[in-house]
Design an enzyme around this catalytic site. Structure first.
Site, PDB file in Angstrom:
ATOM      1  N   ASN A 241       1.011  -3.139   3.070  1.00 31.48           N
ATOM      2  CA  ASN A 241       0.735  -3.018   1.633  1.00 31.48           C
ATOM      3  C   ASN A 241       1.528  -4.079   0.845  1.00 31.48           C
ATOM      4  O   ASN A 241       2.048  -5.014   1.421  1.00 31.48           O
ATOM      5  CB  ASN A 241       0.986  -1.593   1.128  1.00 31.48           C
ATOM      6  CG  ASN A 241      -0.008  -1.202   0.050  1.00 31.48           C
ATOM      7  OD1 ASN A 241      -0.225  -1.963  -0.887  1.00 31.48           O
ATOM      8  ND2 ASN A 241      -0.615  -0.049   0.191  1.00 31.48           N
ATOM      9  N   ARG A 242       1.587  -3.906  -0.465  1.00 32.05           N
ATOM     10  CA  ARG A 242       2.065  -4.987  -1.331  1.00 32.05           C
ATOM     11  C   ARG A 242       3.557  -4.909  -1.636  1.00 32.05           C
ATOM     12  O   ARG A 242       4.107  -3.811  -1.768  1.00 32.05           O
ATOM     13  CB  ARG A 242       1.286  -4.963  -2.649  1.00 32.05           C
ATOM     14  CG  ARG A 242      -0.161  -5.365  -2.457  1.00 32.05           C
ATOM     15  CD  ARG A 242      -0.978  -5.277  -3.736  1.00 32.05           C
ATOM     16  NE  ARG A 242      -2.323  -5.812  -3.525  1.00 32.05           N
ATOM     17  CZ  ARG A 242      -3.314  -5.130  -2.936  1.00 32.05           C
ATOM     18  NH1 ARG A 242      -3.114  -3.888  -2.531  1.00 32.05           N
ATOM     19  NH2 ARG A 242      -4.487  -5.690  -2.754  1.00 32.05           N
TER      20      ARG A 242
ATOM     21  N   HIS B 271       0.578  -7.069   3.352  1.00 33.18           N
ATOM     22  CA  HIS B 271       0.384  -6.830   4.786  1.00 33.18           C
ATOM     23  C   HIS B 271       1.135  -7.811   5.679  1.00 33.18           C
ATOM     24  O   HIS B 271       0.594  -8.308   6.676  1.00 33.18           O
ATOM     25  CB  HIS B 271      -1.103  -6.858   5.122  1.00 33.18           C
ATOM     26  CG  HIS B 271      -1.887  -5.689   4.578  1.00 33.18           C
ATOM     27  ND1 HIS B 271      -1.311  -4.497   4.239  1.00 33.18           N
ATOM     28  CD2 HIS B 271      -3.222  -5.538   4.323  1.00 33.18           C
ATOM     29  CE1 HIS B 271      -2.244  -3.660   3.799  1.00 33.18           C
ATOM     30  NE2 HIS B 271      -3.404  -4.275   3.830  1.00 33.18           N
TER      31      HIS B 271
ATOM     32  N   HIS C 279      -4.795  -0.441  10.351  1.00 34.47           N
ATOM     33  CA  HIS C 279      -5.780  -0.722   9.300  1.00 34.47           C
ATOM     34  C   HIS C 279      -7.219  -0.512   9.795  1.00 34.47           C
ATOM     35  O   HIS C 279      -8.126  -1.269   9.428  1.00 34.47           O
ATOM     36  CB  HIS C 279      -5.582  -2.149   8.804  1.00 34.47           C
ATOM     37  CG  HIS C 279      -6.016  -2.403   7.398  1.00 34.47           C
ATOM     38  ND1 HIS C 279      -7.344  -2.378   7.008  1.00 34.47           N
ATOM     39  CD2 HIS C 279      -5.315  -2.658   6.280  1.00 34.47           C
ATOM     40  CE1 HIS C 279      -7.414  -2.645   5.713  1.00 34.47           C
ATOM     41  NE2 HIS C 279      -6.197  -2.818   5.244  1.00 34.47           N
TER      42      HIS C 279
ATOM     43  N   TYR D  25     -10.899   0.627   9.888  1.00 39.66           N
ATOM     44  CA  TYR D  25     -11.920   1.040   8.919  1.00 39.66           C
ATOM     45  C   TYR D  25     -12.822   2.014   9.656  1.00 39.66           C
ATOM     46  O   TYR D  25     -13.444   1.656  10.668  1.00 39.66           O
ATOM     47  CB  TYR D  25     -12.778  -0.145   8.488  1.00 39.66           C
ATOM     48  CG  TYR D  25     -12.125  -1.171   7.595  1.00 39.66           C
ATOM     49  CD1 TYR D  25     -11.262  -2.127   8.120  1.00 39.66           C
ATOM     50  CD2 TYR D  25     -12.410  -1.221   6.241  1.00 39.66           C
ATOM     51  CE1 TYR D  25     -10.697  -3.110   7.309  1.00 39.66           C
ATOM     52  CE2 TYR D  25     -11.853  -2.198   5.425  1.00 39.66           C
ATOM     53  CZ  TYR D  25     -10.997  -3.125   5.960  1.00 39.66           C
ATOM     54  OH  TYR D  25     -10.454  -4.094   5.153  1.00 39.66           O
TER      55      TYR D  25
ATOM     56  N   ASP E  13      -8.329   2.437  -3.844  1.00 35.32           N
ATOM     57  CA  ASP E  13      -7.418   1.526  -3.130  1.00 35.32           C
ATOM     58  C   ASP E  13      -6.012   1.929  -3.551  1.00 35.32           C
ATOM     59  O   ASP E  13      -5.282   1.157  -4.158  1.00 35.32           O
ATOM     60  CB  ASP E  13      -7.742   0.067  -3.510  1.00 35.32           C
ATOM     61  CG  ASP E  13      -7.035  -0.940  -2.609  1.00 35.32           C
ATOM     62  OD1 ASP E  13      -6.252  -0.506  -1.742  1.00 35.32           O
ATOM     63  OD2 ASP E  13      -7.261  -2.144  -2.793  1.00 35.32           O
TER      64      ASP E  13
ATOM     65  N   GLN F 175      -2.635   5.122   2.177  1.00 36.97           N
ATOM     66  CA  GLN F 175      -3.459   4.291   1.302  1.00 36.97           C
ATOM     67  C   GLN F 175      -4.907   4.614   1.625  1.00 36.97           C
ATOM     68  O   GLN F 175      -5.376   4.381   2.743  1.00 36.97           O
ATOM     69  CB  GLN F 175      -3.183   2.797   1.557  1.00 36.97           C
ATOM     70  CG  GLN F 175      -3.944   1.858   0.648  1.00 36.97           C
ATOM     71  CD  GLN F 175      -3.235   1.587  -0.691  1.00 36.97           C
ATOM     72  OE1 GLN F 175      -2.137   2.089  -0.929  1.00 36.97           O
ATOM     73  NE2 GLN F 175      -3.857   0.818  -1.560  1.00 36.97           N
TER      74      GLN F 175
ATOM     75  N   GLU G 254      -4.635   4.434   5.607  1.00 40.90           N
ATOM     76  CA  GLU G 254      -3.460   3.737   6.137  1.00 40.90           C
ATOM     77  C   GLU G 254      -2.228   4.587   5.874  1.00 40.90           C
ATOM     78  O   GLU G 254      -1.696   4.589   4.770  1.00 40.90           O
ATOM     79  CB  GLU G 254      -3.328   2.377   5.460  1.00 40.90           C
ATOM     80  CG  GLU G 254      -4.543   1.492   5.634  1.00 40.90           C
ATOM     81  CD  GLU G 254      -4.697   0.481   4.497  1.00 40.90           C
ATOM     82  OE1 GLU G 254      -3.764  -0.285   4.242  1.00 40.90           O
ATOM     83  OE2 GLU G 254      -5.756   0.468   3.854  1.00 40.90           O
TER      84      GLU G 254
END
Ligand code: BGC
Length: 340
Positions: free
Chosen positions: A78-79, A104, A173, A175, A243, A277, A304
């Site tokens: 993440n950020r 990431h 991560h 999907y 998100d 997340q 996540e």
């Protein structure tokens, strides 16, 4: 439980990559390139096996993609705002690879490296040693993920130790698309969470968690993912959909459940980590050609499990600093069942 391994190509820098297959009630393929979950096949309510993740047939697909499909994310998932943080008063500067932010793990995060692999009786252990100041992070970090397959459950055990204080936040991560194709908007989602982390325009959490009650973020009862996604909530506009980090209540087990009504396929997620997340694949744009064709917007959803975004700069969030005397030990379990 059976495990097999096969060669799966070579990276541009000449490293050999392998693909491992773990089979029990579900079949899981994992590559040591990026610590990537390449495929999970799970039965529908009539027992028919089908693919439930987005991915590529070849390692080149992963090498050339910017969407972190199935990958292990580190050193910090993440950020991190403006790509900077302090530990003990010392400033550290990371790549700003997502607008002004670090995302990431940077330019060459754990998703773009080749992990050491060791087959185990009930799974696979991947290990990666990232050296001091790799991607700007202090301390040499020895990380491993043990993937264990037990019947219908894939367990991920994360372990990391460091020789100098650093920040760590590891996740996967993947999907998911439990229908095996199309959009995920008809999936039904339940998250045992009363609060989520609203973000500013640059997608960095504002610092205080908001209650989900009365908002489209409330999934405390199973609700269609797409039911409220376009209702104009400012936070949904900001993320182009969901998100956002959810603060898990950490009472129930599992804490998250996703069901796809047509197939009955259900994914249950349990984790020791404080957050998740929830991301509806808003930035997927069809430019990646996956195993079933273009990977389109909202054709997969990510859950996540993680520590909260930007924790190194957020004094009120649980700390993500790891010191040499400590161990980072976390676990996430994905269980695939069906709903009748
Ligand atoms: C982030 C998204 C980002 C995506 C990249 C997610 O974990 O929350 O904002 O675009 O990863 O694939």
């Amino acid at each position: 439980m059976e495990t097999t391994s096969e060669p799966w190509g070579i990276t541009p820098s000449g490293e050999r990559v392998k693909l491992f297959t773990l089979s029990d009630e579900i079949t899981v393929k994992i590559s040591n390139y990026g610590g990537t979950i390449v495929s999970i096949q799970a039965p529908d309510r009539s027992g028919r096996m089908g693919e439930v993740t987005l991915g590529f047939n070849t390692v080149d697909g992963y090498i050339n993609s910017d969407f972190y499909l199935g990958a292990t994310i580190g050193r910090y998932a993440n950020r991190i705002a403006n790509g900077e943080f302090y530990i003990d008063g010392e400033a550290y500067k990371l790549a700003q690879n997502n607008g002004p932010n670090h995302l990431h793990g940077g330019i060459k995060g754990y998703d773009k490296v080749v992990w050491d692999a060791e087959l185990l009786e009930s799974g696979l252990r991947l290990s990666y040693r990232s050296t001091d100041m790799e991607e700007g992070y202090p301390g040499t970090l020895e990380a491993s993920i043990t993937f264990t397959l037990r019947e219908d459950r894939l367990e991920l055990d994360y372990l990391a130790v460091t020789d100098n204080p650093t920040v760590v936040n590891l996740t996967n991560h993947a999907y998911f698309n439990l229908a095996g194709g199309g959009s995920v908007l008809r999936h039904r989602l339940w998250i045992d969470s009363d609060r989520y982390s609203p973000v500013g325009e640059n997608m960095i959490p504002l610092g205080k968690h908001d209650v989900v009650e009365g908002t489209p973020f409330d999934f405390r009862e199973a609700t269609e993912v797409g039911g409220r996604i376009n209702d104009g909530h400012v936070q949904l506009e900001r993320g182009g959909g969901y998100d956002h980090n959810y603060v898990l209540n950490q009472i129930s087990n599992p804490q998250i459940r996703v069901t796809e009504p047509e197939s009955g396929r259900t994914l249950e997620v349990s984790t020791t980590m404080p957050g998740v997340q929830f991301y509806t694949g808003n930035f997927l744009d069809g430019s990646d050609k996956g195993r079933n064709g273009p990977i389109n917007r909202r054709s997969g959803l990510c859950l996540e499990t993680q520590f909260f975004p930007d924790s190194p700069n957020q004094p009120d969030f649980p700390s993500t600093i790891l010191r040499p005397c400590e161990k980072y030990i976390e676990k996430t379990v994905y269980r695939f069942t069906t709903e009748s």
